[in-house]
Design a protein around this motif. Structure first.
Motif, short mmCIF file in Angstrom:
data_model
loop_
_atom_site.label_atom_id
_atom_site.label_comp_id
_atom_site.label_asym_id
_atom_site.label_seq_id
_atom_site.Cartn_x
_atom_site.Cartn_y
_atom_site.Cartn_z
N CYS A 1 0.84 -1.19 0.00
CA CYS A 1 0.00 0.00 0.00
C CYS A 1 0.88 1.25 0.00
CB CYS A 1 -0.95 -0.08 1.19
SG CYS A 1 -2.11 1.26 1.24
N GLU B 1 -0.70 0.61 6.49
CA GLU B 1 -0.89 1.55 5.39
C GLU B 1 0.47 2.08 4.91
OE1 GLU B 1 -3.77 2.40 3.97
OE2 GLU B 1 -3.03 3.95 2.64
N GLU C 1 -5.00 6.00 7.57
CA GLU C 1 -4.26 5.73 6.33
C GLU C 1 -2.85 6.29 6.46
OE1 GLU C 1 -5.73 4.31 3.16
OE2 GLU C 1 -7.82 4.88 3.26
N TRP C 2 -2.47 7.27 5.63
CA TRP C 2 -1.07 7.70 5.62
C TRP C 2 -0.73 8.55 6.85
CZ3 TRP C 2 2.31 8.47 0.88
CH2 TRP C 2 1.97 7.59 -0.15
N ASP D 1 -6.38 10.36 1.97
CA ASP D 1 -5.66 9.08 2.07
C ASP D 1 -4.16 9.36 1.99
OD1 ASP D 1 -4.65 6.51 1.76
OD2 ASP D 1 -6.28 5.84 0.47
N GLU E 1 -8.03 6.33 -8.17
CA GLU E 1 -7.59 6.89 -6.89
C GLU E 1 -6.29 7.62 -7.14
OE1 GLU E 1 -6.84 3.70 -4.18
OE2 GLU E 1 -5.41 4.81 -2.96
CA CA Z 1 -4.45 4.22 0.90
#
Ligand code: CA
Ligand code: FEO
Ligand code: CA
Length: 631
Positions: A247, A343, A446-447, A523, A574
């Motif tokens: 990811c 992530e 996420e990030w 994200d 995305e």
């Molecule tokens: Ca992601």
């Protein structure tokens, strides 16, 4: 990406169910003066500027024009984000600020060695599994640029290939043979390619002895406290192989790439009657069908009920270290960083030269983690010890008064000693350890990114449609559009307490109803050394008039909160992944799953013809006439 729709955290950790009221009133707690100044650390990193672009300039004031004016001034804002904002956009081709331009490099199917034997999206065929093993994979996600001789025009790009639906990769819903499964497996993993800038400003990949594909069947090794544990051994005695669902990423001050294994549960399954997950498998979301890849039908390694491969699933969910400058290096799974649905990792240097990493575990109601190496990272490396092998792992508890605690995930803790046999088991099932110690369930972390300008850490909480009760750190239920958290860590990043606040809540009408900045599902996230925060989205975006916004990238001023839109991706994609050249005048981002593989939605990066299969690709962004990207 296609995320896991299940909720696997049944711990009941809801420490702050009645504290919605608190989220706004405690902003004053976060005095900027309390923030740790990063300047000293940046100076320490001065020898690593290839890995921390702009760090040297920032540390010495060389690029600090905006901060010289002081925070919060109009002039400072103008200096930091000076480009013409992009309005709402959609359609089959990307859109970009009038002050910027873009080109495309290494789409799915590009020969790793740049020899032209590429797959270009012909809908009547697909690469063979063997061909795919020598090609750039699909599902472009996290990445980093490692310059060669500190060049701004030549370097190794390490890039994750997170996922690819069977319909996109195979051209059918289910594999019909081991060959099909191998094609899918070879499309996942990591690519390391050498890329160079052409005379016309575009980029291409070229032959390199260090260019390589790392995929689901590439030999890997384990290191750290869980290496050698029976939990990572199978009765079949097979050597550890591969990495999957790569990811987001990290990069280290010592020049290596970190790839993070996220939804690894989705690749396992079983057709065996009566199979039931163990409590540990259930906590990590394993099920009979996984995410529909059906690898288990032809590859017994991914069959959860095959006794010969018991524990195989424990070999995924780690952060993997890759040397982008050595094509012969065996990727290393660093078990001290714990096994979750990783992530990404924001790795920086804290007090005493310790390596400090911040990590999100992306599932509804899962946690944010921190890792601190046991010693100075240079000293550890000099002793032949990886800073990622010896250290402490913590999970975050967010208190409703704007403070927080890092809960140490150690077998020394009585509650964990009662639950686990050893530290290897704690790390392999660290989600359960964090449940026990009362970490705060978050809205899909996420990030993470460390902002060297302010010394703060930022984290995207992308959304959570299943949250029924808000709390201070997750203040909207259900959380349809996500928010971005800011953490000010104590004791120069190595302490056990922190302060936090919400940087931006994408559910606010001021975001959702403003066509200039409207976004949702943040994200990808990266802070540059000047204090810009690059925000990438993955999910539903707001509609303005007849424009249903596609996923996008915006630039925020981490200090003032100003936001401007820089780029909008194509239908169905995305926007994710971010990397820069040392001078930050070239930025690389990724368009993942354009059109969700449907040629009628987009043919990107091919010209629009309604037929060519869209391919994940890296987009190269530059400011017209030059300049730092984001300025
Ligand atoms: Ca992601
Ligand atoms: Fe791979 Fe949570 O995004
Ligand atoms: Ca996402």
């Amino acid at each position: 990406m296609v995320h896991d729709n299940e909720v696997s955290n049944k711990s009941g950790n809801r420490p702050f169910e009645d504290v919605l009221k608190a989220s706004m009133s405690r902003r004053h707690v976060l005095m900027r003066s309390a923030a740790f100044s990063a300047t000293g650390f940046l100076a320490a990193l001065a020898g690593n500027r290839a890995l921390v672009p702009g760090a040297v300039a920032a540390a010495t004031g060389g690029s600090g024009a905006s901060t010289a004016l002081g925070s919060g001034t109009t002039l400072a804002q103008a200096a930091l984000i000076g480009f013409a904002g992009l309005g709402p956009a959609d359609g089959p081709v990307p859109s970009i600020s009038a002050d910027y331009e873009y080109s495309v490099v290494i789409p799915w199917g590009t020969s790793i060695q740049g020899n032209g034997s590429d797959y270009t999206g012909d809908p009547t065929t697909r690469p063979s599994a063997a061909e795919q093993a020598e090609m750039v994979g699909i599902g472009h996600d996290g990445m980093w640029f490692f310059p060669i001789n500190n060049s701004n025009e030549r370097g190794m790009l390490a890039i994750n290939h997170e996922f690819g639906r069977n319909t996109h990769v195979l051209g059918k819903a289910d594999p019909e043979s081991l060959e099909d499964v191998r094609l899918s497996q070879h499309a996942h993993g990591v690519s390391v390619v050498e890329i160079r800038k052409n005379g016309n400003g575009t980029w291409q990949n070229v032959s390199s002895p260090n260019a390589r594909r790392i995929h689901v069947n590439t030999p890997v090794t384990f290191s750290g406290p869980a290496a050698g544990s029976p939990l990572l051994e199978t009765p079949a005695g097979n050597a550890p192989l591969g990495t999957v669902n790569n990811c987001a990423n990290g990069y280290t001050p010592w020049g290596t790439y970190l790839t993070c294994e996220e939804n690894f549960n989705g690749y396992f399954g079983t057709a065996a009657e009566g199979w039931e997950p163990t409590a540990e498998q259930d906590r990590y979301g394993f099920s009979t069908d996984g995410f529909g890849y059906s690898w288990h039908l032809f590859d017994p390694r991914f069959d959860l009920a095959n006794p010969a491969y018991r524990n195989e699933e424990n070999r995924f969910g780690w952060i993997v270290e890759i040397d982008p400058m050595d094509g012969t290096q065996t990727p290393v799974k660093r078990t001290a960083l714990g096994r979750v649905k990783h992530e990404g990792i924001a790795l920086t240097i804290g007090k005493g030269g310790r390596a400090v990493g911040y990590m999100g575990d992306d599932q509804r109601f899962d946690y944010i983690y921190k890792y601190v190496s046991s010693g100075n990272y240079r000293a550890m490396l000099n002793r032949g010890i990886s800073p990622l092998d010896e250290g402490k792992l913590y999970a975050a508890r967010f208190n409703d008064d704007g403070t927080g605690d890092w809960l140490e995930m150690t077998i020394e803790h009585p509650a964990l000693a009662a639950q686990f046999a050893d530290q290897a088991e704690v790390l392999t099932f660290v989600r359960l350890a964090a449940d026990t110690l009362g970490a705060t369930p978050m809205d899909r972390p996420e990030w993470t990114t460390y902002a060297p300008k302010t010394g703060e850490i930022f984290c995207t909480l992308t959304n959570n449609s299943r949250r029924e009760v808000a709390d201070a750190a997750n203040p909207v239920a259900p959380n349809a559009n996500g928010h971005i958290m800011k953490i000010i860590d104590d004791d120069q990043l190595v302490g056990t307490t922190f302060k936090w606040e919400i940087f931006v809540n994408a559910n606010d009408a001021s975001v959702q109803e403003n066509p200039d900045i409207g976004f949702g599902s943040p994200d990808g996230l990266w802070a540059d050394p000047d204090g810009r925060l690059f925000i990438e989205t993955d999910g539903r975006q707001p509609t303005f008039g007849d424009v249903q916004l596609n996923d996008q990238m915006l630039v925020a001023d981490a200090n003032t909160g100003e936001i401007r839109r820089l780029f909008v991706g194509v239908n169905g994609c995305e926007v994710t992944g971010i990397a820069v050249t040392p001078d930050r005048q070239t930025m690389f981002i990724n368009l993942q799953h354009p059109g969700n593989g449907d040629p009628t939605a987009t043919n990107f990066p091919a010209a629009t013809d309604g037929v060519t299969i869209p391919r994940d690709a890296t987009v190269v962004i530059t400011r017209k006439g030059g300049g730092i990207v984001g300025s």
